[in-house]
Scaffold this active site. Structure first.
Site, PDB file in Angstrom:
ATOM      1  N   GLY A 239       0.617  -1.202   0.086  1.00  0.00           N
ATOM      2  CA  GLY A 239       0.099  -0.172   0.093  1.00  0.00           C
ATOM      3  C   GLY A 239       0.863   1.124   0.074  1.00  0.00           C
ATOM      4  O   GLY A 239       0.117   2.502  -0.211  1.00  0.00           O
ATOM      5  N   GLU A 273       3.939  -6.347   1.868  1.00  0.00           N
ATOM      6  CA  GLU A 273       3.441  -6.888   0.565  1.00  0.00           C
ATOM      7  C   GLU A 273       3.445  -5.887  -0.345  1.00  0.00           C
ATOM      8  O   GLU A 273       2.431  -5.397  -0.991  1.00  0.00           O
ATOM      9  CB  GLU A 273       2.253  -7.780   0.847  1.00  0.00           C
ATOM     10  CG  GLU A 273       1.944  -8.812   1.791  1.00  0.00           C
ATOM     11  CD  GLU A 273       0.636  -9.020   2.168  1.00  0.00           C
ATOM     12  OE1 GLU A 273      -0.284  -8.454   1.403  1.00  0.00           O
ATOM     13  OE2 GLU A 273       0.312 -10.116   2.678  1.00  0.00           O
ATOM     14  N   PRO A 274       4.776  -5.145  -0.757  1.00  0.00           N
ATOM     15  CA  PRO A 274       4.738  -4.037  -1.526  1.00  0.00           C
ATOM     16  C   PRO A 274       4.405  -4.391  -3.042  1.00  0.00           C
ATOM     17  O   PRO A 274       4.960  -5.504  -3.485  1.00  0.00           O
ATOM     18  CB  PRO A 274       5.966  -3.265  -1.485  1.00  0.00           C
ATOM     19  CG  PRO A 274       6.802  -4.391  -0.908  1.00  0.00           C
ATOM     20  CD  PRO A 274       5.947  -5.467  -0.150  1.00  0.00           C
ATOM     21  N   ARG A 276       2.902  -1.635  -5.850  1.00  0.00           N
ATOM     22  CA  ARG A 276       3.022  -0.353  -6.711  1.00  0.00           C
ATOM     23  C   ARG A 276       4.493   0.324  -6.175  1.00  0.00           C
ATOM     24  O   ARG A 276       5.110   0.947  -7.069  1.00  0.00           O
ATOM     25  CB  ARG A 276       2.051   0.543  -6.239  1.00  0.00           C
ATOM     26  CG  ARG A 276       1.644   1.820  -7.011  1.00  0.00           C
ATOM     27  CD  ARG A 276       0.971   2.808  -6.194  1.00  0.00           C
ATOM     28  NE  ARG A 276      -0.465   2.379  -6.072  1.00  0.00           N
ATOM     29  CZ  ARG A 276      -1.569   2.027  -6.775  1.00  0.00           C
ATOM     30  NH1 ARG A 276      -1.548   2.732  -7.911  1.00  0.00           N
ATOM     31  NH2 ARG A 276      -2.640   1.577  -6.360  1.00  0.00           N
ATOM     32  N   ARG A 312      -6.219   2.894 -15.473  1.00  0.00           N
ATOM     33  CA  ARG A 312      -6.238   3.521 -14.294  1.00  0.00           C
ATOM     34  C   ARG A 312      -6.871   5.193 -14.339  1.00  0.00           C
ATOM     35  O   ARG A 312      -7.400   5.356 -13.547  1.00  0.00           O
ATOM     36  CB  ARG A 312      -4.817   3.781 -13.627  1.00  0.00           C
ATOM     37  CG  ARG A 312      -4.284   2.317 -13.405  1.00  0.00           C
ATOM     38  CD  ARG A 312      -2.834   2.275 -12.431  1.00  0.00           C
ATOM     39  NE  ARG A 312      -3.115   2.913 -11.309  1.00  0.00           N
ATOM     40  CZ  ARG A 312      -2.731   4.207 -11.249  1.00  0.00           C
ATOM     41  NH1 ARG A 312      -2.131   4.797 -12.047  1.00  0.00           N
ATOM     42  NH2 ARG A 312      -2.899   4.740 -10.205  1.00  0.00           N
ATOM     43  N   CYS A 343     -14.074   3.062 -28.393  1.00  0.00           N
ATOM     44  CA  CYS A 343     -15.423   3.628 -28.281  1.00  0.00           C
ATOM     45  C   CYS A 343     -16.103   3.869 -26.987  1.00  0.00           C
ATOM     46  O   CYS A 343     -17.039   3.069 -26.603  1.00  0.00           O
ATOM     47  CB  CYS A 343     -16.219   2.528 -29.119  1.00  0.00           C
ATOM     48  SG  CYS A 343     -15.816   2.243 -30.625  1.00  0.00           S
ATOM     49  N   TYR A 371      -0.108  -2.114 -12.136  1.00  0.00           N
ATOM     50  CA  TYR A 371      -1.521  -1.732 -12.347  1.00  0.00           C
ATOM     51  C   TYR A 371      -1.810  -1.424 -13.928  1.00  0.00           C
ATOM     52  O   TYR A 371      -2.701  -0.723 -14.151  1.00  0.00           O
ATOM     53  CB  TYR A 371      -2.322  -1.153 -11.457  1.00  0.00           C
ATOM     54  CG  TYR A 371      -2.082  -1.835 -10.050  1.00  0.00           C
ATOM     55  CD1 TYR A 371      -2.611  -3.082  -9.634  1.00  0.00           C
ATOM     56  CD2 TYR A 371      -1.378  -1.142  -9.001  1.00  0.00           C
ATOM     57  CE1 TYR A 371      -2.384  -3.375  -8.310  1.00  0.00           C
ATOM     58  CE2 TYR A 371      -0.976  -1.573  -7.797  1.00  0.00           C
ATOM     59  CZ  TYR A 371      -1.616  -2.993  -7.408  1.00  0.00           C
ATOM     60  OH  TYR A 371      -1.471  -3.525  -6.207  1.00  0.00           O
TER      61      TYR A 371
HETATM   62  C1  LIG Z   1      -2.898  -5.362  -3.889  1.00  0.00           C
HETATM   63  C2  LIG Z   1      -2.506  -5.675  -2.421  1.00  0.00           C
HETATM   64  C3  LIG Z   1      -1.091  -5.512  -2.153  1.00  0.00           C
HETATM   65  C4  LIG Z   1      -0.302  -4.458  -2.886  1.00  0.00           C
HETATM   66  O1  LIG Z   1      -0.631  -3.271  -2.594  1.00  0.00           O
HETATM   67  P1  LIG Z   1       0.225  -2.105  -3.194  1.00  0.00           P
HETATM   68  O2  LIG Z   1      -0.528  -0.733  -3.264  1.00  0.00           O
HETATM   69  O3  LIG Z   1       0.363  -2.516  -4.877  1.00  0.00           O
HETATM   70  O4  LIG Z   1       1.416  -1.967  -2.509  1.00  0.00           O
HETATM   71  C5  LIG Z   1      -0.575  -6.213  -0.904  1.00  0.00           C
HETATM   72  N1  LIG Z   1      -1.332  -6.955  -0.252  1.00  0.00           N
HETATM   73  C6  LIG Z   1      -2.651  -7.171  -0.620  1.00  0.00           C
HETATM   74  C7  LIG Z   1      -3.393  -8.440   0.013  1.00  0.00           C
HETATM   75  C8  LIG Z   1      -3.152  -6.730  -1.809  1.00  0.00           C
HETATM   76  O5  LIG Z   1      -4.526  -7.118  -2.298  1.00  0.00           O
END
Ligand SMILES: *Cc1c(COP(=O)(O)O)cnc(C)c1O
Length: 418
Positions: A239, A273-274, A276, A312, A343, A371
Site C-alpha cells: 500500500g 507486501e509491496p 506499486r 487507471r 469507443c 496496475y
Molecule cells: C494489492 C495488494 C497488495 C499490494 O498493494 P500495493 O498498493 O500495490 O503495494 C498487497 N497485499 C494485498 C492483500 C493486496 O490486495
C-alpha cells in the site's frame, strides 16, 4: 533515481532511446527498467536488514515473468491472489515457502494447489474460508499455516476503490470478530496459526494509517498471547504510495523505520507486501500519436494506446505524467486531452494537458509499471501491448505483442444446422 530521463531532448529508458524501442517493437508498448525494479526492491531489503523479515512482492501489480524472475533472484517472496499467480511464481523458480496467499474468494482447487506447493501462509479472510482450508488440509493429510487478515477499521485516506481497511470494505475479518475466529482456528487439527495480517489500502501517502493499523494489530496480538495463541509474524500488507504528480509519500526507508520502531521489543517477523512502490515508477507506456483533432473548443490527441491498455485514469481518476519522447525548444504547447481509439467517452489517458505534439510523435506515459499491463484487456478486440525490459543498453522483449488470431483462439461458432 529516475531511469526514464531526458538527454538532449530525447527520452531514454536507462541507456536506450525510447524511440529505438518503438521502431523495433512498435507501439503501444510497456517498457520496464531493470535497475529501477531492483533498486525499489532492495530499498525494502536494506531498510529491513537487522530485523527478521520477508518482503512478499504483490504479484498483481505487475506479473510479467521477467519481473518476477528478477525479484525472485534478488530474494523476494511473493503475495499472490490466485492459483494463476502462484503458477507464475513457481514458473520462474520463486520459493513457495516465501509465498503468502491473499484474497477474499480463494476457491477450493486454488487452496489445494497452494497447499500441495507448500506455500508459507494463507491470509484467511473469513470463517468460511478457515473451515474450507481445514477440510482440504485434512483430506490431504497435512497442516495449513494460516494468519487471519484483520480489518482494523482505519481510513487509508486514499481513493475509495483502493481503500480496503474500513468496516464497509469487503476485506478481512473485523478486529473484534477476529479474536473469536483465532480461538476457533486454534481448535482445528489441520490448521496452524502462524501470523496476523492486514492490508488497509493502496497508494497511501502518509505513514499514520499504517501505524494505526499496526497498533490495532499489536493490541490483538497481546490479547491472543494472554490466551496462549502465539503468532510468529505480523504482515502489514502493501500500500505504500508513489509519486505520480506532486504526491509526497514517505520514502521506503522512512516508512519501514517507523514500523520497526513500533515492533522493537517484539519478537515478531515483519512481512510486507509491496506492489506499486516497487513497480509503478519502474515502467512507462510508450504510445504513438495517430491523429490530432479539434472539436470546436477542445483539442484531442488520439494515440494508439487506450483504456484497454491502461485503465487507471478512467477507473481511479489516476493522473499520469505524459511527455513527448522527442522535445524541441520553443514549440507551441496547446491544452489537449490524450485519448485512445476505444469507443467509450471514458477512454482517456490524460485530460487538459499542455503538450506540443504532431501526428506520428511518440508519447511516454510515466509511472505505468504497476496496475498497467496487469489490468489490461482485449476490449474492442485489441491485442495487448508488447512488454519490454531494458537492462542498461540492452532491450529485452519480455512479452510479445498479442496477435488478433491469438485473441480468437478457443472461440467456437455453433454447428451448422442441416
Ligand atoms: C494489492 C495488494 C497488495 C499490494 O498493494 P500495493 O498498493 O500495490 O503495494 C498487497 N497485499 C494485498 C492483500 C493486496 O490486495
Amino acid at each position: 533515481m529516475n531511469h526514464f530521463a531526458s538527454h538532449k531532448g530525447e527520452l531514454y529508458a536507462e541507456g536506450v532511446p525510447l524511440a529505438d524501442i518503438a521502431s523495433r517493437y512498435g507501439t503501444p508498448a510497456y517498457v520496464y527498467s531493470k535497475k529501477a525494479l531492483s533498486e525499489h526492491f532492495l530499498a525494502y531489503e536494506q531498510a529491513l536488514s537487522g530485523h527478521s523479515h520477508l518482503v512478499c512482492y504483490a504479484v498483481k501489480a505487475n506479473s510479467n515473468l521477467a519481473v518476477l524472475k528478477l525479484l525472485a533472484d534478488l530474494g523476494a517472496g511473493f503475495d499472490i491472489v490466485s492459483a494463476g499467480e502462484l503458477k507464475r511464481v513457481l514458473t520462474v523458480g520463486g520459493s513457495a515457502d516465501k509465498t503468502v496467499f491473499s484474497g477474499v474468494g480463494k476457491r477450493a482447487d486454488e487452496i489445494e494447489y497452494a497447499l500441495k506447493a507448500g506455500i508459507h501462509c494463507f491470509n484467511v479472510e473469513s470463517k468460511g474460508e478457515l473451515e474450507q482450508i481445514q477440510r482440504i488440509a485434512r483430506n490431504l493429510n497435512t497442516t495449513a499455516a494460516i494468519s487471519l487478515r484483520i480489518n482494523p477499521d482505519v481510513d487509508a485516506l486514499t481513493h475509495p476503490y483502493i481503500s480496503t481497511g474500513l468496516k464497509e470494505n469487503k476485506f478481512g475479518i473485523d478486529i473484534d470478530t477476529a479474536f473469536t475466529v483465532y480461538q476457533q482456528a486454534a481448535a482445528l487439527p489441520n490448521v496452524k496459526i502462524i501470523g496476523i495480517d492486514c492490508h488497509i489500502g493502496s497508494q497511501l501517502t502518509e505513514i499514520e494509517p499504517f501505524l494505526d493499523a499496526l497498533d490495532r494489530a499489536l493490541a490483538l496480538v497481546g490479547k491472543l498471547t494472554e490466551i496462549g495463541i502465539n503468532v510468529e509474524h505480523l504482515d502489514l500488507g502493501g500500500g505504500l504510495g508513489v509519486r505520480y504528480r506532486d504526491e509526497t509519500p514517505p520514502p521506503i526507508k522512512d516508512y519501514i523505520a517507523a514500523v520497526l520502531e513500533k515492533l522493537q521489543e517484539r519478537n515478531l517477523t515483519l512481512i510486507v507486501e509491496p506492489g506499486r512502490s516497487i513497480t509503478a515508477n519502474a515502467g512507462i507506456l510508450l504510445t504513438r500519436v495517430e491523429y490530432i483533432k479539434n472539436n470546436g473548443d477542445k483539442n484531442f490527441v488520439v494515440v494508439d494506446a487506450a483504456m484497454n491498455d491502461m485503465i487507471r485514469p478512467t477507473l481511479y481518476d489516476a493522473w499520469l505524467n505524459i511527455e513527448p519522447v522527442h522535445s524541441e525548444a520553443n514549440q507551441l504547447e496547446e491544452v489537449c486531452d490524450i485519448v485512445g481509439p476505444v469507443c467509450e467517452t471514458g477512454d482517456f489517458l490524460g485530460k487538459d494537458r499542455r503538450l506540443a505534439v504532431k501526428q506520428g510523435d511518440l508519447l511516454c506515459v510515466h509511472s505505468a509499471g504497476a496496475y498497467g499491463f496487469t489490468m489490461s484487456s482485449n476490449y474492442n478486440t485489441r491485442p495487448r501491448a508488447a512488454e519490454i525490459m531494458v537492462d542498461e543498453t540492452t532491450i529485452h522483449l519480455v512479452r510479445e505483442r498479442e496477435t488478433i488470431d491469438s485473441l480468437m483462439r478457443g472461440e467456437h461458432t455453433l454447428p451448422e444446422t442441416p
